[in-house]
Scaffold this motif. Sequence first.
Motif, PDB file in Angstrom:
ATOM      1  N   PRO A 243       7.530   9.781   1.946  1.00 53.57           N
ATOM      2  CA  PRO A 243       6.033  10.328   1.823  1.00 53.57           C
ATOM      3  C   PRO A 243       5.329   9.684   0.545  1.00 53.57           C
ATOM      4  CG  PRO A 243       7.568  12.049   1.580  1.00 53.57           C
ATOM      5  CD  PRO A 243       8.402  10.942   1.775  1.00 53.57           C
ATOM      6  N   THR A 244       3.974  10.034   0.810  1.00 49.73           N
ATOM      7  CA  THR A 244       3.191   9.706  -0.294  1.00 49.73           C
ATOM      8  C   THR A 244       3.592  10.430  -1.726  1.00 49.73           C
ATOM      9  OG1 THR A 244       1.345   9.312   1.026  1.00 49.73           O
ATOM     10  CG2 THR A 244       0.875   9.740  -1.258  1.00 49.73           C
ATOM     11  N   GLY A 245       3.596   9.256  -2.685  1.00 51.94           N
ATOM     12  CA  GLY A 245       4.166  10.046  -4.142  1.00 51.94           C
ATOM     13  C   GLY A 245       5.413   9.999  -4.150  1.00 51.94           C
ATOM     14  N   ALA A 246       6.457   9.615  -3.071  1.00 52.02           N
ATOM     15  CA  ALA A 246       7.838   9.614  -3.313  1.00 52.02           C
ATOM     16  C   ALA A 246       8.514   8.761  -4.518  1.00 52.02           C
ATOM     17  CB  ALA A 246       8.426   9.225  -1.971  1.00 52.02           C
ATOM     18  N   GLY A 247       7.835   7.588  -4.761  1.00 56.97           N
ATOM     19  CA  GLY A 247       8.317   6.790  -5.965  1.00 56.97           C
ATOM     20  C   GLY A 247       8.412   5.148  -5.199  1.00 56.97           C
ATOM     21  N   LYS A 248       7.850   4.970  -4.114  1.00 58.88           N
ATOM     22  CA  LYS A 248       8.189   3.596  -3.500  1.00 58.88           C
ATOM     23  C   LYS A 248       7.505   2.654  -4.364  1.00 58.88           C
ATOM     24  CE  LYS A 248       5.992   4.787   0.168  1.00 58.88           C
ATOM     25  NZ  LYS A 248       5.795   6.204   0.023  1.00 58.88           N
ATOM     26  N   SER A 249       6.336   2.650  -4.612  1.00 57.99           N
ATOM     27  CA  SER A 249       5.629   1.731  -5.579  1.00 57.99           C
ATOM     28  C   SER A 249       6.411   1.548  -6.921  1.00 57.99           C
ATOM     29  CB  SER A 249       4.130   2.021  -5.840  1.00 57.99           C
ATOM     30  OG  SER A 249       3.501   1.894  -4.532  1.00 57.99           O
ATOM     31  N   THR A 250       6.556   2.472  -7.564  1.00 58.01           N
ATOM     32  CA  THR A 250       7.504   2.573  -8.931  1.00 58.01           C
ATOM     33  C   THR A 250       8.811   1.761  -8.586  1.00 58.01           C
ATOM     34  OG1 THR A 250       6.523   4.706  -9.228  1.00 58.01           O
ATOM     35  CG2 THR A 250       8.176   4.082 -10.736  1.00 58.01           C
TER      36      THR A 250
ATOM     37  N   ALA B  76       9.110  10.080 -11.444  1.00 57.77           N
ATOM     38  CA  ALA B  76       8.687   9.274 -10.213  1.00 57.77           C
ATOM     39  C   ALA B  76       9.914   8.790  -9.559  1.00 57.77           C
ATOM     40  CB  ALA B  76       7.958   7.958 -10.620  1.00 57.77           C
TER      41      ALA B  76
ATOM     42  N   GLU C  34       3.539  -2.074   1.132  1.00 59.00           N
ATOM     43  CA  GLU C  34       2.821  -1.812   2.100  1.00 59.00           C
ATOM     44  C   GLU C  34       2.000  -3.004   2.781  1.00 59.00           C
ATOM     45  OE1 GLU C  34       1.625   1.049   3.705  1.00 59.00           O
ATOM     46  OE2 GLU C  34       2.421   2.506   2.244  1.00 59.00           O
TER      47      GLU C  34
ATOM     48  N   GLU D 281       6.945  -2.109 -14.649  1.00 59.56           N
ATOM     49  CA  GLU D 281       6.999  -0.943 -15.344  1.00 59.56           C
ATOM     50  C   GLU D 281       8.722  -1.179 -16.068  1.00 59.56           C
ATOM     51  OE1 GLU D 281       5.442   1.652 -16.174  1.00 59.56           O
ATOM     52  OE2 GLU D 281       3.661   1.281 -14.814  1.00 59.56           O
TER      53      GLU D 281
ATOM     54  N   CYS E 118       5.292  12.780 -15.569  1.00 61.99           N
ATOM     55  CA  CYS E 118       5.585  12.646 -13.992  1.00 61.99           C
ATOM     56  C   CYS E 118       6.602  12.014 -13.676  1.00 61.99           C
ATOM     57  CB  CYS E 118       4.309  11.893 -13.313  1.00 61.99           C
ATOM     58  SG  CYS E 118       4.785  11.658 -11.504  1.00 61.99           S
TER      59      CYS E 118
ATOM     60  N   HIS F 184       4.670   2.614   5.388  1.00 62.23           N
ATOM     61  CA  HIS F 184       4.539   3.947   6.053  1.00 62.23           C
ATOM     62  C   HIS F 184       4.538   3.590   7.556  1.00 62.23           C
ATOM     63  CE1 HIS F 184       3.453   6.688   2.837  1.00 62.23           C
ATOM     64  NE2 HIS F 184       2.998   5.735   2.218  1.00 62.23           N
TER      65      HIS F 184
ATOM     66  N   TYR G  39       6.743   8.701 -16.000  1.00 64.97           N
ATOM     67  CA  TYR G  39       5.507   8.224 -16.743  1.00 64.97           C
ATOM     68  C   TYR G  39       5.367   8.892 -18.034  1.00 64.97           C
ATOM     69  CZ  TYR G  39       4.881   5.005 -12.680  1.00 64.97           C
ATOM     70  OH  TYR G  39       5.192   3.960 -11.693  1.00 64.97           O
TER      71      TYR G  39
HETATM   72  N1  LIG Z   1       0.939   4.724 -13.917  1.00 65.03           N
HETATM   73  C1  LIG Z   1       1.223   6.187 -13.599  1.00 65.03           C
HETATM   74  N2  LIG Z   1       1.036   7.087 -14.602  1.00 65.03           N
HETATM   75  C2  LIG Z   1       1.518   8.278 -14.235  1.00 65.03           C
HETATM   76  N3  LIG Z   1       2.075   8.778 -12.994  1.00 65.03           N
HETATM   77  C3  LIG Z   1       2.346   7.614 -12.075  1.00 65.03           C
HETATM   78  C4  LIG Z   1       1.770   6.332 -12.124  1.00 65.03           C
HETATM   79  N4  LIG Z   1       2.143   5.617 -11.108  1.00 65.03           N
HETATM   80  C5  LIG Z   1       2.616   6.670 -10.130  1.00 65.03           C
HETATM   81  N5  LIG Z   1       2.670   7.866 -10.897  1.00 65.03           N
HETATM   82  C6  LIG Z   1       3.104   8.884 -10.384  1.00 65.03           C
HETATM   83  O1  LIG Z   1       4.448   8.809  -9.874  1.00 65.03           O
HETATM   84  C7  LIG Z   1       4.711   9.369  -8.611  1.00 65.03           C
HETATM   85  C8  LIG Z   1       5.401   8.245  -7.540  1.00 65.03           C
HETATM   86  O2  LIG Z   1       4.388   7.321  -7.377  1.00 65.03           O
HETATM   87  P1  LIG Z   1       4.431   6.027  -6.561  1.00 65.03           P
HETATM   88  O3  LIG Z   1       3.236   5.258  -6.508  1.00 65.03           O
HETATM   89  O4  LIG Z   1       5.700   5.279  -6.960  1.00 65.03           O
HETATM   90  O5  LIG Z   1       4.658   6.768  -5.092  1.00 65.03           O
HETATM   91  P2  LIG Z   1       4.581   5.816  -3.703  1.00 65.03           P
HETATM   92  O6  LIG Z   1       5.803   6.448  -3.006  1.00 65.03           O
HETATM   93  O7  LIG Z   1       4.626   4.565  -3.763  1.00 65.03           O
HETATM   94  O8  LIG Z   1       3.337   6.602  -2.988  1.00 65.03           O
HETATM   95  P3  LIG Z   1       2.304   5.906  -1.870  1.00 65.03           P
HETATM   96  O9  LIG Z   1       2.923   6.044  -0.350  1.00 65.03           O
HETATM   97  O10 LIG Z   1       1.168   7.004  -1.702  1.00 65.03           O
HETATM   98  O11 LIG Z   1       2.030   4.671  -2.282  1.00 65.03           O
HETATM   99  C9  LIG Z   1       3.556  10.072  -8.056  1.00 65.03           C
HETATM  100  O12 LIG Z   1       3.668  11.322  -8.288  1.00 65.03           O
HETATM  101  C10 LIG Z   1       2.646   9.137  -8.844  1.00 65.03           C
HETATM  102  O13 LIG Z   1       1.356  10.170  -9.334  1.00 65.03           O
END
Ligand SMILES: Nc1ncnc2c1ncn2[C@@H]1O[C@H](COP(=O)(O)OP(=O)(O)OP(=O)(O)O)[C@@H](O)[C@H]1O
Length: 231
Positions: free
Chosen positions: A39-46, A20, A166, A55, A18, A198, A14
Motif C-alpha cells: 500500500p501507499t507509504g509501505a516503503g517501496k520507493s525507499t 520507512a 511505478e 538514500e 518516520c 500498484h 527518515y
Molecule cells: N524524504 C523523506 N522524509 C521523511 N519521510 C519520508 C521521506 N520519504 C518517504 N518518507 C516516508 O516514508 C514512508 C515510506 O515512503 P515510501 O515513499 O517509501 O512509500 P511507498 O511504498 O513508495 O509509497 P507510494 O506507493 O505512495 O509511492 C512514508 O510514511 C513516507 O511518508
Amino acid sequence: MQHIIEMVGVSKIYPGGCVALRDINVKIEKGEFVFLVGPTGAGKSTFLKLLFREELPTRGQIFINGKNITRLKPKEVPYLRRRLGVVFQDFRLLPQKTVYENVAFAMEVIEASPREIRRRVPKVIEMVGLSHKMNSRPHELSGGEQQRAALARALVNNPDVIIADEPTGNLDPDTSWEIMKLLDEINKKGTTLIVATHAKELVDAMKKRVLQLEDGRLVRDEERGVYRCET
Ligand SMILES: Nc1ncnc2c1ncn2[C@@H]1O[C@H](COP(=O)(O)OP(=O)(O)OP(=O)(O)O)[C@@H](O)[C@H]1O
C-alpha cells in the motif's frame, strides 16, 4: 552463491522519525524479475532509493554484486550508478533534448566516446521500438513513448539491474501492458529487474516473484506470486 542484490537487516528511519523500512532481509539473484508491492507509504520507493544510493540505510548492509554499497566513498558512487538503470513514473526526460539526445546524454555523462555513442544509441532506441521518434522531443510523444525513451536511457549503458518505480503509473492499461512486455523482454535478455507497482492486473498476469511491504516490513516473498495487497 553470490546474489546480485542482498539486503541484511536494513532499516530506514527518515530525519523526523518516520520509519520507512524495518529489518529487511532479502536476496535477489542475477536475472530475476521482482515486483515490489504494498500500500501507499509501505516503503517501496525507499527500498529502491537505497539500492541506487539516493538514500542510505539507518541500519543494516546492502550488497550489490557482492560490494557493500553502504560503505562506498563518494567517488565510487558513479560506478555503482553506472551498473544500474533507473526508471520513474514521471519519465524524467530532459524536455529540450530529442529522444536521441536524451539517451546519448546518459552515455556522455559516463564519458563514453562519441563513436561508441553513435553506435549504441540508435540500437537501444530500436530495441524499445522508438526509431521513428528518435528526433522528437518529449512533449511530442505519448506517455508510452516517453516511457520507452526513458527505458532506452536506462538501458544504454548496459546495466546489470533496472530499477523501476511505478513505471506504468501514468499510463493507460493498454500502454501499461506494452511497457511491461518490454520490461519482460529486457529481463529475458539477462537484465535483473526490480519493479515497484500498484498495477494489480499486470502483477497477477506476469507471475513473477513478488515482494510485499507493509508499514516498512517485508511481509511476503512469493515465487510466481500475485498482487494481493490488503490495505
Ligand atoms: N524524504 C523523506 N522524509 C521523511 N519521510 C519520508 C521521506 N520519504 C518517504 N518518507 C516516508 O516514508 C514512508 C515510506 O515512503 P515510501 O515513499 O517509501 O512509500 P511507498 O511504498 O513508495 O509509497 P507510494 O506507493 O505512495 O509511492 C512514508 O510514511 C513516507 O511518508
